[in-house]
Design an enzyme around this catalytic site. Structure first.
Site, mmCIF file in Angstrom:
data_model
loop_
_atom_site.group_PDB
_atom_site.id
_atom_site.type_symbol
_atom_site.label_atom_id
_atom_site.label_comp_id
_atom_site.label_asym_id
_atom_site.label_seq_id
_atom_site.Cartn_x
_atom_site.Cartn_y
_atom_site.Cartn_z
ATOM 1 N N ASP A 1 0.859 -1.187 0.000
ATOM 2 C CA ASP A 1 0.000 0.000 0.000
ATOM 3 C C ASP A 1 0.892 1.232 0.000
ATOM 4 O O ASP A 1 2.044 1.178 0.457
ATOM 5 C CB ASP A 1 -0.911 0.015 1.224
ATOM 6 C CG ASP A 1 -1.913 1.165 1.182
ATOM 7 O OD1 ASP A 1 -2.666 1.257 0.192
ATOM 8 O OD2 ASP A 1 -1.928 1.983 2.115
ATOM 9 N N GLU B 1 0.745 5.741 0.523
ATOM 10 C CA GLU B 1 0.019 6.975 0.824
ATOM 11 C C GLU B 1 0.626 8.066 -0.046
ATOM 12 O O GLU B 1 1.832 8.048 -0.339
ATOM 13 C CB GLU B 1 0.124 7.348 2.302
ATOM 14 C CG GLU B 1 -0.398 6.302 3.263
ATOM 15 C CD GLU B 1 -1.871 5.972 3.082
ATOM 16 O OE1 GLU B 1 -2.616 6.852 2.573
ATOM 17 O OE2 GLU B 1 -2.272 4.855 3.424
ATOM 18 N N HIS C 1 -5.707 4.475 7.014
ATOM 19 C CA HIS C 1 -5.054 5.280 5.975
ATOM 20 C C HIS C 1 -3.573 5.517 6.244
ATOM 21 O O HIS C 1 -3.021 6.552 5.874
ATOM 22 C CB HIS C 1 -5.781 6.620 5.786
ATOM 23 C CG HIS C 1 -7.265 6.470 5.694
ATOM 24 N ND1 HIS C 1 -7.853 5.428 5.002
ATOM 25 C CD2 HIS C 1 -8.269 7.201 6.221
ATOM 26 C CE1 HIS C 1 -9.181 5.547 5.116
ATOM 27 N NE2 HIS C 1 -9.449 6.598 5.842
ATOM 28 N N ASP D 1 -2.778 -0.499 6.654
ATOM 29 C CA ASP D 1 -3.669 -0.939 5.583
ATOM 30 C C ASP D 1 -3.204 -2.259 4.977
ATOM 31 O O ASP D 1 -4.020 -3.089 4.568
ATOM 32 C CB ASP D 1 -3.769 0.135 4.501
ATOM 33 C CG ASP D 1 -4.667 1.294 4.911
ATOM 34 O OD1 ASP D 1 -5.335 1.175 5.955
ATOM 35 O OD2 ASP D 1 -4.695 2.312 4.201
#
Length: 285
Positions: free
Chosen positions: A121, A123, A271, A276
């Protein structure tokens, strides 16, 4: 009259309807399948909810859905502003230049080797791989449970909206002396190579198109060749395909909704990349 389409495969359909509505001075035109432009607009925005579920897309979309629900009661000036915001949303959600650059190998179920899966994942500072940057990466090798994660200096200002979603600010990254992507890219490559059991690795993410195109853009910026032995598998598409016909399917296929749907423990931090990834493995691993 407004053209009616239940699916949201092409933003051009909604843009065409907006153009017609604008031409007729935002009168909330009547249609065929849908009674009014307002009903069509809401149907298309709702359809988009399950088409592209990166959290930043969802938050922007939710705000547009709330505004759109009041469309019949808006003055002409307000309707004009709302549809301008919808146009802007579509322009950042569907970046044609990014799509042209997306020549990334896709994994099917037949391609997956169960013992060589990597869940990951990212961000970011925003929605556009062309304009925005990665601020955190996390990846876990399923077979060994080895984890690698890193905060990243985006070399740009993190917007207030991005900070509210991710909890990350420029000040926080400066405090930990976060490295740039260029200075950690080899470490990321080495992790995947060392943990991989075969000649190619399957990287799994929820809405993988978003994550993989950001990774490719960062590789391009630092002049590195994007690995051609990384195959990408979309857990969002997989969940929708498996659960779509289930009478008890979740209201949406976001990672958080799926986690709740299966009554699994909530994340330590929503988040954030590593948290995540842990949820992703909990749901799909």
């Amino acid at each position: 009259q407004v053209q009616q389409h239940a699916r949201f495969d092409d933003p051009a359909r909604l843009l065409q309807a907006i153009t017609v509505e604008q031409k007729w001075n935002f009168q909330n035109l009547k249609g065929k399948q849908y009674e009014t432009f307002h009903a069509f607009l809401l149907a298309q925005l709702n359809a988009f909810s399950d088409y592209e579920e990166h959290v930043m897309h969802r938050d922007l979309l939710r705000a547009l859905q709330q505004k759109a629900s009041r469309y019949p009661h808006m003055h002409v000036k307000e309707r004009k502003q709302l549809l301008a915001e919808v146009r802007h949303f579509l322009s950042i959600a569907f970046d044609p230049e990014a799509k042209k650059r997306m020549m990334i190998p896709r994994a099917t179920l037949e391609d997956i080797e169960p013992f060589n899966l990597f869940f990951f994942d990212i961000e970011t500072t925003g929605l556009s791989a062309k304009r925005d940057r990665i601020i955190e990466v996390a990846i876990t090798a399923l077979h060994s449970k080895a984890k690698w994660s890193c905060l990243i200096d985006p070399e740009c200002v993190i917007s207030k909206q991005a900070s509210e979603i991710t909890g990350l600010t420029n000040e926080m990254l400066n405090e930990v002396n976060a490295p740039t992507f260029g200075s950690i890219v080899q470490e990321l490559l080495s992790f995947v190579q060392e943990e991989s059991l075969t000649s190619h690795a399957t990287l799994i993410a929820h809405n993988v198109r978003f994550d993989s195109r950001f990774l490719q853009a960062e590789f391009d910026r630092v002049g590195m060749q994007f690995p051609d032995n990384w195959y990408f598998f979309d857990s969002l598409h997989f969940a929708r395909k498996i659960l779509e016909k289930d009478s008890s399917k979740p209201t949406s296929f976001s990672l958080q909704n799926l986690n709740s749907h299966f009554n699994l423990p909530g994340p330590d931090q929503e988040h954030r990349a590593l948290s995540d990834v842990n949820v992703l493995i909990q749901v799909f691993g």
